[in-house]
Design a protein around this motif. Sequence first.
Motif, PDB file in Angstrom:
ATOM      1  N   LYS A   1       0.852  -1.184   0.000  1.00 58.78           N
ATOM      2  CA  LYS A   1       0.000   0.000   0.000  1.00 58.78           C
ATOM      3  C   LYS A   1       0.891   1.238   0.000  1.00 58.78           C
ATOM      4  O   LYS A   1       1.980   1.240   0.573  1.00 58.78           O
ATOM      5  CB  LYS A   1      -0.896   0.040   1.236  1.00 58.78           C
ATOM      6  CG  LYS A   1      -1.834  -1.158   1.399  1.00 58.78           C
ATOM      7  CD  LYS A   1      -2.955  -1.135   0.369  1.00 58.78           C
ATOM      8  CE  LYS A   1      -3.916  -2.301   0.612  1.00 58.78           C
ATOM      9  NZ  LYS A   1      -4.964  -2.351  -0.442  1.00 58.78           N
ATOM     10  N   LEU A   2       0.420   2.289  -0.650  1.00 53.10           N
ATOM     11  CA  LEU A   2       1.093   3.580  -0.615  1.00 53.10           C
ATOM     12  C   LEU A   2       0.233   4.500   0.229  1.00 53.10           C
ATOM     13  O   LEU A   2      -0.922   4.764  -0.114  1.00 53.10           O
ATOM     14  CB  LEU A   2       1.257   4.136  -2.036  1.00 53.10           C
ATOM     15  CG  LEU A   2       2.274   5.267  -2.211  1.00 53.10           C
ATOM     16  CD1 LEU A   2       3.677   4.771  -1.922  1.00 53.10           C
ATOM     17  CD2 LEU A   2       2.201   5.820  -3.628  1.00 53.10           C
ATOM     18  N   ILE A   3       0.782   4.962   1.360  1.00 47.87           N
ATOM     19  CA  ILE A   3      -0.027   5.775   2.270  1.00 47.87           C
ATOM     20  C   ILE A   3       0.642   7.124   2.522  1.00 47.87           C
ATOM     21  O   ILE A   3       1.856   7.269   2.370  1.00 47.87           O
ATOM     22  CB  ILE A   3      -0.241   5.053   3.623  1.00 47.87           C
ATOM     23  CG1 ILE A   3       1.095   4.863   4.354  1.00 47.87           C
ATOM     24  CG2 ILE A   3      -0.943   3.722   3.417  1.00 47.87           C
ATOM     25  CD1 ILE A   3       0.940   4.388   5.785  1.00 47.87           C
TER      26      ILE A   3
ATOM     27  N   LYS B   1      -0.830   2.885 -15.428  1.00 49.29           N
ATOM     28  CA  LYS B   1      -1.819   3.140 -14.377  1.00 49.29           C
ATOM     29  C   LYS B   1      -1.215   4.102 -13.354  1.00 49.29           C
ATOM     30  O   LYS B   1       0.006   4.122 -13.155  1.00 49.29           O
ATOM     31  CB  LYS B   1      -2.213   1.834 -13.688  1.00 49.29           C
ATOM     32  CG  LYS B   1      -2.670   0.724 -14.650  1.00 49.29           C
ATOM     33  CD  LYS B   1      -4.008   1.006 -15.261  1.00 49.29           C
ATOM     34  CE  LYS B   1      -4.368   0.001 -16.355  1.00 49.29           C
ATOM     35  NZ  LYS B   1      -4.296  -1.395 -15.956  1.00 49.29           N
ATOM     36  N   LYS B   2      -2.064   4.857 -12.706  1.00 54.74           N
ATOM     37  CA  LYS B   2      -1.581   5.857 -11.763  1.00 54.74           C
ATOM     38  C   LYS B   2      -1.368   5.305 -10.358  1.00 54.74           C
ATOM     39  O   LYS B   2      -0.583   5.863  -9.592  1.00 54.74           O
ATOM     40  CB  LYS B   2      -2.554   7.029 -11.702  1.00 54.74           C
ATOM     41  CG  LYS B   2      -2.616   7.846 -12.986  1.00 54.74           C
ATOM     42  CD  LYS B   2      -3.556   9.026 -12.834  1.00 54.74           C
ATOM     43  CE  LYS B   2      -3.582   9.859 -14.113  1.00 54.74           C
ATOM     44  NZ  LYS B   2      -4.511  11.021 -13.982  1.00 54.74           N
ATOM     45  N   SER B   3      -2.088   4.246  -9.995  1.00 56.80           N
ATOM     46  CA  SER B   3      -2.004   3.782  -8.610  1.00 56.80           C
ATOM     47  C   SER B   3      -1.960   2.263  -8.537  1.00 56.80           C
ATOM     48  O   SER B   3      -2.335   1.555  -9.479  1.00 56.80           O
ATOM     49  CB  SER B   3      -3.206   4.288  -7.802  1.00 56.80           C
ATOM     50  OG  SER B   3      -4.392   3.624  -8.209  1.00 56.80           O
ATOM     51  N   TYR B   4      -1.517   1.777  -7.395  1.00 54.23           N
ATOM     52  CA  TYR B   4      -1.460   0.344  -7.127  1.00 54.23           C
ATOM     53  C   TYR B   4      -2.821  -0.327  -7.301  1.00 54.23           C
ATOM     54  O   TYR B   4      -2.920  -1.476  -7.720  1.00 54.23           O
ATOM     55  CB  TYR B   4      -1.019   0.127  -5.676  1.00 54.23           C
ATOM     56  CG  TYR B   4       0.469   0.066  -5.467  1.00 54.23           C
ATOM     57  CD1 TYR B   4       1.347  -0.147  -6.512  1.00 54.23           C
ATOM     58  CD2 TYR B   4       0.992   0.197  -4.192  1.00 54.23           C
ATOM     59  CE1 TYR B   4       2.707  -0.219  -6.297  1.00 54.23           C
ATOM     60  CE2 TYR B   4       2.350   0.129  -3.963  1.00 54.23           C
ATOM     61  CZ  TYR B   4       3.207  -0.082  -5.017  1.00 54.23           C
ATOM     62  OH  TYR B   4       4.549  -0.158  -4.802  1.00 54.23           O
ATOM     63  N   ASP B   5      -3.875   0.392  -6.920  1.00 53.16           N
ATOM     64  CA  ASP B   5      -5.203  -0.208  -6.929  1.00 53.16           C
ATOM     65  C   ASP B   5      -5.640  -0.644  -8.318  1.00 53.16           C
ATOM     66  O   ASP B   5      -6.553  -1.456  -8.463  1.00 53.16           O
ATOM     67  CB  ASP B   5      -6.238   0.789  -6.377  1.00 53.16           C
ATOM     68  CG  ASP B   5      -5.952   1.160  -4.929  1.00 53.16           C
ATOM     69  OD1 ASP B   5      -5.316   0.345  -4.238  1.00 53.16           O
ATOM     70  OD2 ASP B   5      -6.358   2.246  -4.496  1.00 53.16           O
ATOM     71  N   GLU B   6      -4.985  -0.128  -9.345  1.00 52.43           N
ATOM     72  CA  GLU B   6      -5.412  -0.397 -10.721  1.00 52.43           C
ATOM     73  C   GLU B   6      -4.698  -1.590 -11.345  1.00 52.43           C
ATOM     74  O   GLU B   6      -5.005  -1.957 -12.480  1.00 52.43           O
ATOM     75  CB  GLU B   6      -5.186   0.841 -11.589  1.00 52.43           C
ATOM     76  CG  GLU B   6      -5.960   2.072 -11.140  1.00 52.43           C
ATOM     77  CD  GLU B   6      -5.635   3.272 -12.003  1.00 52.43           C
ATOM     78  OE1 GLU B   6      -6.092   3.300 -13.159  1.00 52.43           O
ATOM     79  OE2 GLU B   6      -4.916   4.170 -11.521  1.00 52.43           O
ATOM     80  N   ILE B   7      -3.729  -2.186 -10.645  1.00 48.44           N
ATOM     81  CA  ILE B   7      -3.036  -3.342 -11.216  1.00 48.44           C
ATOM     82  C   ILE B   7      -3.261  -4.569 -10.343  1.00 48.44           C
ATOM     83  O   ILE B   7      -3.609  -4.469  -9.162  1.00 48.44           O
ATOM     84  CB  ILE B   7      -1.524  -3.091 -11.397  1.00 48.44           C
ATOM     85  CG1 ILE B   7      -0.847  -2.809 -10.045  1.00 48.44           C
ATOM     86  CG2 ILE B   7      -1.291  -1.946 -12.358  1.00 48.44           C
ATOM     87  CD1 ILE B   7       0.676  -2.686 -10.156  1.00 48.44           C
ATOM     88  N   GLU B   8      -3.050  -5.724 -10.930  1.00 51.37           N
ATOM     89  CA  GLU B   8      -3.313  -6.965 -10.226  1.00 51.37           C
ATOM     90  C   GLU B   8      -2.356  -7.143  -9.051  1.00 51.37           C
ATOM     91  O   GLU B   8      -1.234  -6.638  -9.060  1.00 51.37           O
ATOM     92  CB  GLU B   8      -3.198  -8.154 -11.187  1.00 51.37           C
ATOM     93  CG  GLU B   8      -1.847  -8.312 -11.864  1.00 51.37           C
ATOM     94  CD  GLU B   8      -1.729  -7.603 -13.194  1.00 51.37           C
ATOM     95  OE1 GLU B   8      -0.988  -8.101 -14.067  1.00 51.37           O
ATOM     96  OE2 GLU B   8      -2.369  -6.535 -13.371  1.00 51.37           O
ATOM     97  N   ALA B   9      -2.798  -7.856  -8.036  1.00 50.76           N
ATOM     98  CA  ALA B   9      -2.021  -8.032  -6.810  1.00 50.76           C
ATOM     99  C   ALA B   9      -0.671  -8.685  -7.092  1.00 50.76           C
ATOM    100  O   ALA B   9       0.336  -8.338  -6.475  1.00 50.76           O
ATOM    101  CB  ALA B   9      -2.818  -8.868  -5.809  1.00 50.76           C
ATOM    102  N   GLU B  10      -0.655  -9.612  -8.038  1.00 48.61           N
ATOM    103  CA  GLU B  10       0.596 -10.304  -8.362  1.00 48.61           C
ATOM    104  C   GLU B  10       1.671  -9.326  -8.820  1.00 48.61           C
ATOM    105  O   GLU B  10       2.829  -9.421  -8.431  1.00 48.61           O
ATOM    106  CB  GLU B  10       0.324 -11.355  -9.447  1.00 48.61           C
ATOM    107  CG  GLU B  10       1.551 -12.138  -9.894  1.00 48.61           C
ATOM    108  CD  GLU B  10       2.201 -11.528 -11.138  1.00 48.61           C
ATOM    109  OE1 GLU B  10       3.415 -11.702 -11.305  1.00 48.61           O
ATOM    110  OE2 GLU B  10       1.488 -10.866 -11.927  1.00 48.61           O
TER     111      GLU B  10
END
Length: 655
Positions: free
Chosen positions: A284-286, A316-325
């Motif tokens: 996560k990026l916080i 993609k701009k954020s982690y949430d937009e790519i697969e967990a792997e």
Amino acid sequence: MKTCFLPFIVVFFSLQNFAAQTPEKDWSKIAFTKDENLLKSADAVRIAENILLYQKSNGGWGKNVAVQKQLSADEKKKIEAAKGDLKVTTIDNKATVQELTFLANVYRFHKKDEYRDALLRGLGFLLEAQYESGGWPQFYPVQNNYSSHITFNDDAIARVLIFFKKIIDEGAAFPVEIPSQTLAEINTSFQKGIDIILKTQYRQNGKLTVWGAQHDEYNLLPTKARAYELPSLTAKESATLVLLLMSLEKPSKNVISSVEKAVKWFEQNQLKGYKEIEISGDKKLIADAAAPPMWGRFYDLETNQIFVSGRDGEKKKSYDEIEAERRNGYAWYTYEPAKVLKKYDVWKKKHVKIIPDKAQYIVSKDGSADFESIQDAVDQLKSFPDQRITLFIKNGKYEEKVNIHQWNTNIKIIGEDREKTIITFNDSFADIDKGRNSTFFTPTLSIEANDIILENLTVENVAGGVGQAVALSIISNRVAVINCKILGNQDTLYLGNEGKIYIKDSYIEGTTDYIFGGATAYVENCILHSKKNSYITAPSTLAGSEFGFVFNGCRLTAAENVTKVYLGRPWRNFAKSVFLNSELSTSIAPEGWHNWNKPESEQQAFFAEFNNTGEGADKDSRVKWSNQLSKRQAKKYTKQNVLKTNINTNWYENL
């Protein structure tokens, strides 16, 4: 006996412990060890024997191999049988360099000929794998995939060069004696490696930035590798390259400039106020105001925006937009540039010459003057100086985009010889790709500061006949261009805003609208050369402006077979363009002027002539809505009337 045996036992159990974890990663820890107890041990000899076994017939090694593991007889036979498998030999993931490093360190304590011979074969592999350009592919022999690119990713090339530098720097102190011929080849290879680093440093609108993770081996531009490794700028690998350049004892001016530009990019592209954490195995990026700055792994080549990407290959701009792997299986952020910034001040004091304030500076491409680059000189000049500063540019072709910033006022830029002092670049509308306003990002030389003089220079945009491509852009006030050549095609010279501009004794060429904009300009004793049937001027004079473009005593010429050139057309409806006392060739269209298919502009634009000569000056055939000035009307168009300003009425005198 206990005293002698104990270190071996400690080392042995330490190695066994490594092997019980992630073997290929732990081999890297062992490979670079400087622990003498380990290197002297019998177990180090066993590992060295394994290294010899794993070495392929071309001298290289494969990657992600747990070389330190105990091998059975059957395993050894299989490894021996695979020596001819050359598809795996690589410099990726520290391969080859780590094996050579360990062999060299073990040889210090175990002088076995086979270790020396294996090391020399490994050096031969690295030397043979290098491209003529100076880069290395990820795998060698070269394969028909992305691994053929010049590979900075994971510090592959940097590690090779650092190893070569160690051999060069240590000389006779290096554990293995290197034959003189091989040492000469290593020196040459190292210099070529440094050269390719300098050549691949990415230019963004003409300014040096940092590097991509991999660069095309032909055009040297950042390029794609795996689906989620898109063409980009990379902070992590770029930091290692800069640290390598900073380690050079006697850096050239090009190396110094490279480091300074990269450091500036690192400073400008920090990500502050965030940190990366892991929650239940998920990254996560916080937000965290106290977190140290970090940098993205990848940045957009033109916008410097950090991005991530998944296996679909989309930015993609954020982690949430790519697969967990992909989110958790790749290092998307880094702190590596902080190491550069930490060392930079000390390095700068040692290597960067502080240029004192003075009235004149010299720019020369050969490194013999104050600066090698015009832009570097401009960037270091005093802001808003009280007295005029002169930049004397020695002969040479300066392939760079130059921007005279708004705060760089009161500068005279004078070339040694108009024909031999050349500022050149090749941006065009399509290359810039910034939408409808791309034209204004294309200039080779942009002047945004007031009170600037250009003299004895050639400024060119060599993009060719590919659309809008500005050579010189002036969007400021009280700017003089004297005895210069302005070369291009469409939109060669942009005279923007509401400033006053004086152009004298110069040569201007182009195809379509090659003098355009909304400024007030007095163009005197110049040659205007049309390269095809089109339009010379395209003024966008503001409503209420008394003058637009005024040409006095100019000569209008054209290329062979050019027969229909219009003096101008209205870019905006209140356009103004006047030709006085000028010689017009047969290339000038009898109509003289064009309304740009805007009939309403015929009532608002002001296009006029007075006392012109030549076969193209036929007054009787001109469009009815243009003007032929009387002597009384022409008296208005004096240099003083056109160029006077509220601040300095005669600013154009005695330049």
